[in-house]
Design a protein around this motif. Structure first.
Motif, PDB file in Angstrom:
ATOM      1  N   THR A  80      40.320  58.543  41.889  1.00  0.00           N
ATOM      2  CA  THR A  80      38.926  58.346  42.303  1.00  0.00           C
ATOM      3  C   THR A  80      38.688  59.091  43.619  1.00  0.00           C
ATOM      4  N   PRO A  81      37.457  59.578  43.890  1.00  0.00           N
ATOM      5  CA  PRO A  81      37.241  60.470  45.044  1.00  0.00           C
ATOM      6  C   PRO A  81      37.268  59.824  46.430  1.00  0.00           C
ATOM      7  N   CYS A  82      36.759  58.567  46.555  1.00  0.00           N
ATOM      8  CA  CYS A  82      36.665  57.905  47.868  1.00  0.00           C
ATOM      9  C   CYS A  82      36.059  58.831  48.932  1.00  0.00           C
ATOM     10  N   TYR A  83      36.753  59.033  50.074  1.00  0.00           N
ATOM     11  CA  TYR A  83      36.154  59.781  51.183  1.00  0.00           C
ATOM     12  C   TYR A  83      36.152  61.298  50.989  1.00  0.00           C
ATOM     13  N   MET A  84      36.550  61.799  49.814  1.00  0.00           N
ATOM     14  CA  MET A  84      36.285  63.200  49.514  1.00  0.00           C
ATOM     15  C   MET A  84      34.780  63.400  49.300  1.00  0.00           C
ATOM     16  N   LEU A  85      34.085  62.275  49.089  1.00  0.00           N
ATOM     17  CA  LEU A  85      32.617  62.264  49.053  1.00  0.00           C
ATOM     18  C   LEU A  85      32.120  61.629  50.348  1.00  0.00           C
ATOM     19  N   ASP A  86      30.864  61.843  50.675  1.00  0.00           N
ATOM     20  CA  ASP A  86      30.243  61.186  51.829  1.00  0.00           C
ATOM     21  C   ASP A  86      30.002  59.729  51.426  1.00  0.00           C
ATOM     22  N   ALA A  87      30.907  58.833  51.830  1.00  0.00           N
ATOM     23  CA  ALA A  87      30.925  57.475  51.286  1.00  0.00           C
ATOM     24  C   ALA A  87      30.778  56.414  52.367  1.00  0.00           C
ATOM     25  N   THR A  88      30.279  55.246  51.950  1.00  0.00           N
ATOM     26  CA  THR A  88      30.277  54.060  52.807  1.00  0.00           C
ATOM     27  C   THR A  88      31.565  53.281  52.553  1.00  0.00           C
ATOM     28  N   ILE A  89      31.908  52.382  53.439  1.00  0.00           N
ATOM     29  CA  ILE A  89      33.119  51.587  53.252  1.00  0.00           C
ATOM     30  C   ILE A  89      33.000  50.703  52.005  1.00  0.00           C
ATOM     31  N   ALA A  90      31.783  50.275  51.658  1.00  0.00           N
ATOM     32  CA  ALA A  90      31.586  49.488  50.432  1.00  0.00           C
ATOM     33  C   ALA A  90      31.919  50.323  49.202  1.00  0.00           C
ATOM     34  N   GLN A  91      31.548  51.599  49.224  1.00  0.00           N
ATOM     35  CA  GLN A  91      31.864  52.488  48.101  1.00  0.00           C
ATOM     36  C   GLN A  91      33.370  52.756  47.998  1.00  0.00           C
ATOM     37  N   ILE A  92      34.039  52.794  49.160  1.00  0.00           N
ATOM     38  CA  ILE A  92      35.495  52.947  49.163  1.00  0.00           C
ATOM     39  C   ILE A  92      36.138  51.732  48.508  1.00  0.00           C
ATOM     40  N   GLY A  93      35.662  50.549  48.861  1.00  0.00           N
ATOM     41  CA  GLY A  93      36.181  49.315  48.277  1.00  0.00           C
ATOM     42  C   GLY A  93      35.988  49.273  46.768  1.00  0.00           C
ATOM     43  N   GLU A  94      34.825  49.740  46.320  1.00  0.00           N
ATOM     44  CA  GLU A  94      34.536  49.771  44.882  1.00  0.00           C
ATOM     45  C   GLU A  94      35.504  50.720  44.159  1.00  0.00           C
ATOM     46  N   GLY A  95      35.713  51.894  44.741  1.00  0.00           N
ATOM     47  CA  GLY A  95      36.626  52.858  44.137  1.00  0.00           C
ATOM     48  C   GLY A  95      38.044  52.337  44.070  1.00  0.00           C
ATOM     49  N   ALA A  96      38.512  51.742  45.176  1.00  0.00           N
ATOM     50  CA  ALA A  96      39.868  51.206  45.226  1.00  0.00           C
ATOM     51  C   ALA A  96      40.050  50.100  44.190  1.00  0.00           C
ATOM     52  N   GLU A  97      39.061  49.213  44.094  1.00  0.00           N
ATOM     53  CA  GLU A  97      39.177  48.107  43.145  1.00  0.00           C
ATOM     54  C   GLU A  97      39.167  48.602  41.701  1.00  0.00           C
ATOM     55  N   ASN A  98      38.317  49.579  41.406  1.00  0.00           N
ATOM     56  CA  ASN A  98      38.259  50.108  40.047  1.00  0.00           C
ATOM     57  C   ASN A  98      39.584  50.771  39.646  1.00  0.00           C
ATOM     58  N   VAL A  99      40.209  51.465  40.596  1.00  0.00           N
ATOM     59  CA  VAL A  99      41.515  52.082  40.336  1.00  0.00           C
ATOM     60  C   VAL A  99      42.567  51.002  40.086  1.00  0.00           C
ATOM     61  N   VAL A 100      42.603  50.011  40.954  1.00  0.00           N
ATOM     62  CA  VAL A 100      43.615  48.959  40.841  1.00  0.00           C
ATOM     63  C   VAL A 100      43.467  48.194  39.518  1.00  0.00           C
ATOM     64  N   LYS A 101      42.229  47.842  39.161  1.00  0.00           N
ATOM     65  CA  LYS A 101      41.993  47.132  37.895  1.00  0.00           C
ATOM     66  C   LYS A 101      42.460  47.987  36.710  1.00  0.00           C
ATOM     67  N   THR A 102      42.208  49.279  36.784  1.00  0.00           N
ATOM     68  CA  THR A 102      42.581  50.181  35.685  1.00  0.00           C
ATOM     69  C   THR A 102      44.085  50.257  35.509  1.00  0.00           C
ATOM     70  N   ILE A 103      44.826  50.428  36.615  1.00  0.00           N
ATOM     71  CA  ILE A 103      46.283  50.533  36.481  1.00  0.00           C
ATOM     72  C   ILE A 103      46.896  49.199  36.055  1.00  0.00           C
TER      73      ILE A 103
END
Length: 217
Positions: A191-214
């Motif tokens: 997932t891209p996280c801070y490779m995009l112009d992101a908020t910390i909430a968006q980082i949390g969403e990306g991290a959680e989606n990755v973790v749930k997937t694995i």
């Protein structure tokens, strides 16, 4: 909810410009715990490429150790990456930060021709050979793409890094905030996280989606 999934998290220092991106690292740990998993944090016992003043962006005249700096995020509960054994874990996760591209490999300086730290390469190949999920956030998918040729990953939309991934013999797929790209064949989740112009909430969403997937893998 208890999954009993054990996930190894590999850090590259402490701080976005010369180590691990702290928001990505912390929110990944939070997502693992929140979703009923357990984590063990690792880092290689090597010197950082350099040390950057995170206020000015200037390089500092001092030397720091990746394992020692990563221990700040781990609250001291960390192991040398040399101790990693693939049989002890269900998955492995790499947060981003320039430390991935400066300390774990030389992507920041050499692009597609980068060299990967031998310990990091060994760990990735062991997990891949065991057909266990490999997760990566931000710039870290480029590291995975270098070691596992033919992988499909995302770093968002950055053309330069995407081009380097293609030049490595792997494949890049564009993705947005919180979106996850799954390479089912290689069990790679990115997932891209801070490779995009992101908020910390968006980082949390990306991290959680990755973790749930694995964890579902």
């Amino acid at each position: 909810m208890k999954t009993n999934k054990k996930i190894a998290v590999v850090l590259s220092g402490s701080g976005v410009y010369d180590g691990s991106e702290i928001h990505e690292a912390t929110l990944s740990l939070y997502a693992i715990s929140k979703n009923g998993g357990e984590y063990q944090i690792f880092a290689p016992n090597i010197n950082q490429h350099h040390v950057v003043n995170h206020i000015t962006g200037e390089e500092m005249t001092e030397t720091r150790n990746v394992l020692v700096e990563s221990a700040r995020i781990a609250r001291g509960k960390i192991k040398d990456l040399a101790e990693f054994d693939a049989k002890d874990f269900d998955a492995i996760l790499f947060p981003g930060g320039f430390g991935v591209a400066k300390n774990l490999c030389s992507l920041a300086f050499d692009g597609a021709d980068c060299k990967v730290n031998s310990g990091v390469e060994k760990v990735l190949k062991a997990m891949h050979a065991a057909s266990k999920p490999i997760a990566a956030l931000c710039i870290a998918p480029a590291l995975i793409a270098k070691v596992i040729t033919g992988a499909e990953v995302t770093i968002g939309h950055d053309e330069g890094t995407a081009g380097a991934i293609q030049a490595m013999g792997s494949h890049h797929k564009q993705a947005g905030h919180g979106e996850v790209v799954v390479d089912a064949k290689n069990k790679i989740v990115t997932t891209p996280c801070y490779m995009l112009d992101a908020t910390i909430a968006q980082i949390g969403e990306g991290a959680e989606n990755v973790v749930k997937t694995i964890m579902e893998m």
